[in-house]
Design a protein around this motif. Structure first.
Motif, PDB file in Angstrom:
ATOM      1  N   HIS A   1      72.739 -57.275  -9.582  1.00 17.74           N
ATOM      2  CA  HIS A   1      72.218 -56.623 -10.756  1.00 17.74           C
ATOM      3  C   HIS A   1      72.895 -55.269 -10.946  1.00 17.74           C
ATOM      4  CE1 HIS A   1      69.334 -55.572 -13.850  1.00 17.74           C
ATOM      5  NE2 HIS A   1      69.095 -54.458 -13.218  1.00 17.74           N
ATOM      6  N   THR A   2      72.978 -54.502  -9.874  1.00 22.81           N
ATOM      7  CA  THR A   2      73.596 -53.181  -9.976  1.00 22.81           C
ATOM      8  C   THR A   2      75.067 -53.300 -10.332  1.00 22.81           C
ATOM      9  OG1 THR A   2      72.030 -52.308  -8.372  1.00 22.81           O
ATOM     10  CG2 THR A   2      74.005 -51.026  -8.745  1.00 22.81           C
ATOM     11  N   ALA A   3      75.764 -54.241  -9.686  1.00 22.42           N
ATOM     12  CA  ALA A   3      77.185 -54.434  -9.988  1.00 22.42           C
ATOM     13  C   ALA A   3      77.355 -54.867 -11.441  1.00 22.42           C
ATOM     14  CB  ALA A   3      77.792 -55.461  -9.043  1.00 22.42           C
ATOM     15  N   TRP A   4      76.504 -55.722 -11.915  1.00 25.28           N
ATOM     16  CA  TRP A   4      76.575 -56.194 -13.294  1.00 25.28           C
ATOM     17  C   TRP A   4      76.463 -55.016 -14.256  1.00 25.28           C
ATOM     18  CZ3 TRP A   4      75.594 -61.602 -14.831  1.00 25.28           C
ATOM     19  CH2 TRP A   4      75.568 -61.792 -16.210  1.00 25.28           C
ATOM     20  N   LEU A   5      75.503 -54.126 -13.974  1.00 24.56           N
ATOM     21  CA  LEU A   5      75.320 -52.964 -14.844  1.00 24.56           C
ATOM     22  C   LEU A   5      76.490 -51.989 -14.746  1.00 24.56           C
ATOM     23  CD1 LEU A   5      71.520 -52.222 -14.295  1.00 24.56           C
ATOM     24  CD2 LEU A   5      72.585 -53.399 -16.233  1.00 24.56           C
ATOM     25  N   ASP A   6      77.071 -51.851 -13.543  1.00 24.17           N
ATOM     26  CA  ASP A   6      78.155 -50.882 -13.336  1.00 24.17           C
ATOM     27  C   ASP A   6      79.496 -51.374 -13.870  1.00 24.17           C
ATOM     28  OD1 ASP A   6      76.398 -49.133 -12.176  1.00 24.17           O
ATOM     29  OD2 ASP A   6      77.036 -49.547 -10.106  1.00 24.17           O
ATOM     30  N   VAL A   7      79.853 -52.632 -13.623  1.00 24.49           N
ATOM     31  CA  VAL A   7      81.210 -53.087 -13.953  1.00 24.49           C
ATOM     32  C   VAL A   7      81.245 -54.256 -14.932  1.00 24.49           C
ATOM     33  CG1 VAL A   7      82.177 -52.249 -11.788  1.00 24.49           C
ATOM     34  CG2 VAL A   7      81.319 -54.588 -11.927  1.00 24.49           C
ATOM     35  N   GLY A   8      80.121 -54.817 -15.282  1.00 25.54           N
ATOM     36  CA  GLY A   8      80.102 -55.900 -16.253  1.00 25.54           C
ATOM     37  C   GLY A   8      80.040 -57.269 -15.595  1.00 25.54           C
ATOM     38  N   HIS A   9      79.827 -58.291 -16.445  1.00 25.58           N
ATOM     39  CA  HIS A   9      79.598 -59.636 -15.922  1.00 25.58           C
ATOM     40  C   HIS A   9      80.873 -60.285 -15.381  1.00 25.58           C
ATOM     41  CE1 HIS A   9      80.884 -60.606 -20.028  1.00 25.58           C
ATOM     42  NE2 HIS A   9      81.207 -61.814 -19.562  1.00 25.58           N
ATOM     43  N   GLU A  10      82.022 -60.012 -15.975  1.00 22.80           N
ATOM     44  CA  GLU A  10      83.252 -60.660 -15.509  1.00 22.80           C
ATOM     45  C   GLU A  10      83.664 -60.172 -14.124  1.00 22.80           C
ATOM     46  OE1 GLU A  10      86.159 -60.109 -18.541  1.00 22.80           O
ATOM     47  OE2 GLU A  10      85.199 -61.540 -19.902  1.00 22.80           O
TER      48      GLU A  10
END
Length: 97
Positions: A1-10
């Motif tokens: 979740h945190t990575a998704w918010l920080d760098v995006g879904h791709e």
């Protein structure tokens, strides 16, 4: 979740895929396997298991008879059914251990 918010879904998907690649490599290199003969109990072990199960069945059968005759003592704070259930659980848990 945190990575998704920080760098995006791709980038998050790429990261998760790479983690899976590393995990798969580690499992292939460091893990072990067992054969069928490792998963089957030998005769003395099976006899011990059968004996333990039979003793537990007899003990539970005795508890059922005592319950049907009204000979079980009601434990403090429990109904007769709750007391019976607790005694049966104790016998079965002892057999499992």
């Amino acid at each position: 979740h945190t990575a998704w918010l920080d760098v995006g879904h791709e980038d998050t998907a790429r990261f998760m895929n790479q983690v899976q690649v590393v995990t798969n490599y580690w499992v292939l290199q460091a893990s072990f396997s067992i054969g069928v003969c490792d998963a089957i109990a030998d005769v003395p072990t099976m006899e011990n298991i059968s004996s333990t199960i039979n003793k537990a069945k007899l003990n539970v059968h005795d508890l059922v008879r005592k319950g049907q005759r009204g000979e079980l003592e009601t434990q403090p704070g429990r109904t007769m059914i709750e007391s019976f259930e607790q005694l049966v659980n104790r016998v079965l848990n002892t057999a499992r251990d």
